[in-house]
Enzyme design. Structure first.
Site, mmCIF file in Angstrom:
data_model
loop_
_atom_site.group_PDB
_atom_site.id
_atom_site.type_symbol
_atom_site.label_atom_id
_atom_site.label_comp_id
_atom_site.label_asym_id
_atom_site.label_seq_id
_atom_site.Cartn_x
_atom_site.Cartn_y
_atom_site.Cartn_z
ATOM 1 N N ASN A 161 34.537 41.035 39.345
ATOM 2 C CA ASN A 161 34.103 42.420 39.170
ATOM 3 C C ASN A 161 34.872 42.993 37.982
ATOM 4 O O ASN A 161 36.054 43.308 38.095
ATOM 5 C CB ASN A 161 34.395 43.198 40.467
ATOM 6 C CG ASN A 161 34.096 44.683 40.329
ATOM 7 O OD1 ASN A 161 33.510 45.130 39.340
ATOM 8 N ND2 ASN A 161 34.516 45.447 41.324
ATOM 9 N N TRP A 162 34.190 43.106 36.864
ATOM 10 C CA TRP A 162 34.867 43.531 35.627
ATOM 11 C C TRP A 162 35.070 45.043 35.579
ATOM 12 O O TRP A 162 35.708 45.543 34.654
ATOM 13 C CB TRP A 162 34.093 43.052 34.399
ATOM 14 C CG TRP A 162 34.051 41.556 34.243
ATOM 15 C CD1 TRP A 162 34.629 40.625 35.067
ATOM 16 C CD2 TRP A 162 33.414 40.817 33.199
ATOM 17 N NE1 TRP A 162 34.386 39.357 34.597
ATOM 18 C CE2 TRP A 162 33.637 39.449 33.456
ATOM 19 C CE3 TRP A 162 32.657 41.176 32.071
ATOM 20 C CZ2 TRP A 162 33.141 38.437 32.626
ATOM 21 C CZ3 TRP A 162 32.156 40.174 31.242
ATOM 22 C CH2 TRP A 162 32.403 38.817 31.522
ATOM 23 N N LYS A 163 34.479 45.775 36.522
ATOM 24 C CA LYS A 163 34.632 47.235 36.573
ATOM 25 C C LYS A 163 34.310 47.847 35.192
ATOM 26 O O LYS A 163 33.437 47.349 34.494
ATOM 27 C CB LYS A 163 36.029 47.605 37.081
ATOM 28 C CG LYS A 163 36.351 46.901 38.404
ATOM 29 C CD LYS A 163 37.566 47.432 39.104
ATOM 30 C CE LYS A 163 37.764 46.636 40.390
ATOM 31 N NZ LYS A 163 38.867 47.143 41.205
ATOM 32 N N HIS A 194 31.141 49.546 46.894
ATOM 33 C CA HIS A 194 32.541 49.285 46.517
ATOM 34 C C HIS A 194 33.378 50.531 46.815
ATOM 35 O O HIS A 194 32.907 51.654 46.650
ATOM 36 C CB HIS A 194 32.626 48.923 45.030
ATOM 37 C CG HIS A 194 33.977 48.424 44.649
ATOM 38 N ND1 HIS A 194 35.025 49.270 44.393
ATOM 39 C CD2 HIS A 194 34.458 47.163 44.516
ATOM 40 C CE1 HIS A 194 36.095 48.552 44.107
ATOM 41 N NE2 HIS A 194 35.786 47.269 44.180
ATOM 42 N N GLU A 211 35.583 52.021 45.215
ATOM 43 C CA GLU A 211 35.705 52.979 44.104
ATOM 44 C C GLU A 211 34.466 53.861 44.006
ATOM 45 O O GLU A 211 34.547 55.023 43.616
ATOM 46 C CB GLU A 211 35.977 52.221 42.790
ATOM 47 C CG GLU A 211 37.406 51.682 42.766
ATOM 48 C CD GLU A 211 37.600 50.425 41.948
ATOM 49 O OE1 GLU A 211 36.713 50.061 41.149
ATOM 50 O OE2 GLU A 211 38.659 49.782 42.119
ATOM 51 N N GLU A 260 37.349 44.367 51.621
ATOM 52 C CA GLU A 260 38.335 44.754 50.612
ATOM 53 C C GLU A 260 39.163 45.919 51.141
ATOM 54 O O GLU A 260 38.723 47.081 51.065
ATOM 55 C CB GLU A 260 37.632 45.192 49.323
ATOM 56 C CG GLU A 260 36.780 44.125 48.684
ATOM 57 C CD GLU A 260 36.582 44.387 47.210
ATOM 58 O OE1 GLU A 260 36.970 43.538 46.397
ATOM 59 O OE2 GLU A 260 36.061 45.461 46.854
ATOM 60 N N GLY A 269 43.639 46.602 43.288
ATOM 61 C CA GLY A 269 44.296 47.000 42.049
ATOM 62 C C GLY A 269 45.757 47.404 42.223
ATOM 63 O O GLY A 269 46.362 47.962 41.315
ATOM 64 N N SER A 320 43.466 42.482 44.996
ATOM 65 C CA SER A 320 44.608 41.826 44.349
ATOM 66 C C SER A 320 44.631 40.314 44.572
ATOM 67 O O SER A 320 45.699 39.722 44.787
ATOM 68 C CB SER A 320 45.925 42.471 44.782
ATOM 69 O OG SER A 320 45.981 43.820 44.355
ATOM 70 N N GLY A 322 38.945 41.471 40.950
ATOM 71 C CA GLY A 322 38.921 42.500 39.912
ATOM 72 C C GLY A 322 39.797 42.090 38.743
ATOM 73 O O GLY A 322 39.401 41.320 37.867
ATOM 74 N N GLY A 323 41.027 42.579 38.739
ATOM 75 C CA GLY A 323 41.946 42.371 37.612
ATOM 76 C C GLY A 323 42.048 40.934 37.139
ATOM 77 O O GLY A 323 41.997 40.665 35.931
HETATM 78 P P1 PGA Z 1 41.443 43.787 42.241
HETATM 79 O O1 PGA Z 1 39.987 44.431 42.530
HETATM 80 O O2 PGA Z 1 41.292 42.299 42.335
HETATM 81 O O3 PGA Z 1 41.814 44.257 40.886
HETATM 82 O O4 PGA Z 1 42.350 44.320 43.324
HETATM 83 C C1 PGA Z 1 39.152 43.882 43.508
HETATM 84 C C2 PGA Z 1 37.887 44.698 43.613
HETATM 85 O O5 PGA Z 1 37.939 45.925 43.459
HETATM 86 O O6 PGA Z 1 36.799 44.148 43.842
#
Ligand code: PGA
Length: 252
Positions: free
Chosen positions: A12-14, A98, A100, A170, A176, A214, A235-236
């Site tokens: 997930n590149w956000k 998600h 966010e 999640e 994050g 994470s 994500g990251g």
């Molecule tokens: P993260 O994000 O790996 O940076 O914690 C995961 C996600 O939001 O899908």
């Protein structure tokens, strides 16, 4: 995880990656992917880079994913992108709900439900995200929170299968933050999710349950070794080909 559920590692590149960065990252991942990798791999770039990434991966097994979708097929919804457009752009998966989106964009279980129906209706596979906040975990209501998110998100939806539904657990406090659920904490919730799906008459043994929050090359193997963890939403660590490829390799 049982052999019959193919692991899925989704990046997930956000809100990251310009067009040229996105092209290069997709090309590197595709180019370095071990031919024998057991996991299915999906990339969720920002909307602006969907087509560019699709061009890089379309002749490979890597799949395209979107980070969100609107619930209408078309219309006067300024700024929104419909599932029809996402299918047209080459997507196979769509992340829905998600945390966010729930936190910053007013997404509720009701809108998640509408989006799931719309995504399924055009033949795409949603990756439904659920998870508790730190306050909810401390109040020991994690399992209730996840149960409500699943029951309301999946309300009145029939015909679900391992082909058209993926769920990502999640924990919001792990996204994050560098804090990861321990393999035991994650497995506990994944086990509850699978039992709940069975109660809901959904073919629970076929549905892939991803862990997200994470995930790194260092912690991925222990998480993926849990019996009910069938992959990761990353994500990251998905923004660098090297770390993402290591997580893919950890899936076998
Ligand atoms: P993260 O994000 O790996 O940076 O914690 C995961 C996600 O939001 O899908």
């Amino acid at each position: 995880m049982p052999a019959e559920r193919q692991p899925l590692i989704a990046g997930n590149w956000k809100m990251h990656q310009t067009l040229s960065e996105a092209r290069a990252l997709a090309r590197n991942i595709r180019g370095e992917l071990a031919p024998a990798a057991r996991a299915e791999v999906a990339l969720a770039p920002p909307y602006t880079a969907l087509t560019a990434v699709y061009d890089e991966i379309s002749s490979s097994p890597v799949r395209l994913a979107a980070q969100d979708a609107h619930w209408q097929k078309q219309g006067a919804f300024t700024g929104a992108i419909s599932p029809v457009m996402l299918r047209d752009a080459g997507c196979r998966y769509v992340i829905v709900g998600h945390s966010e989106r729930r936190q910053h964009f007013g997404e509720t279980d009701a809108t998640v439900n509408l989006k799931l129906k719309a995504v399924l209706d055009v033949g795409l596979c949603p990756i439904l995200c659920v998870g508790e906040t730190i306050e909810q975990r401390q109040a020991q209501v994690t399992l209730e929170v996840v149960t409500i998110q699943l029951r309301q998100g999946l309300a009145e939806i029939t015909g679900l299968s391992g082909e058209n539904l993926v769920i990502a657990y999640e924990p919001v406090w792990a996204i994050g933050t560098g804090l990861t659920a321990t393999p035991d904490q994650a497995q506990e919730v994944h086990g509850v999710i699978r039992r709940l799906l069975a109660v809901m008459q959904i073919p629970a043994q076929d549905i892939r349950l991803l862990y997200g929050g994470s995930v790194t090359p260092e912690n991925s193997a222990a998480l993926l070794a849990q019996p009910d963890i069938d992959g990761a939403l990353v994500g990251g660590a998905s923004l660098k080909a090297d770390s993402f490829l290591k997580i893919i390799a950890a899936a076998g």
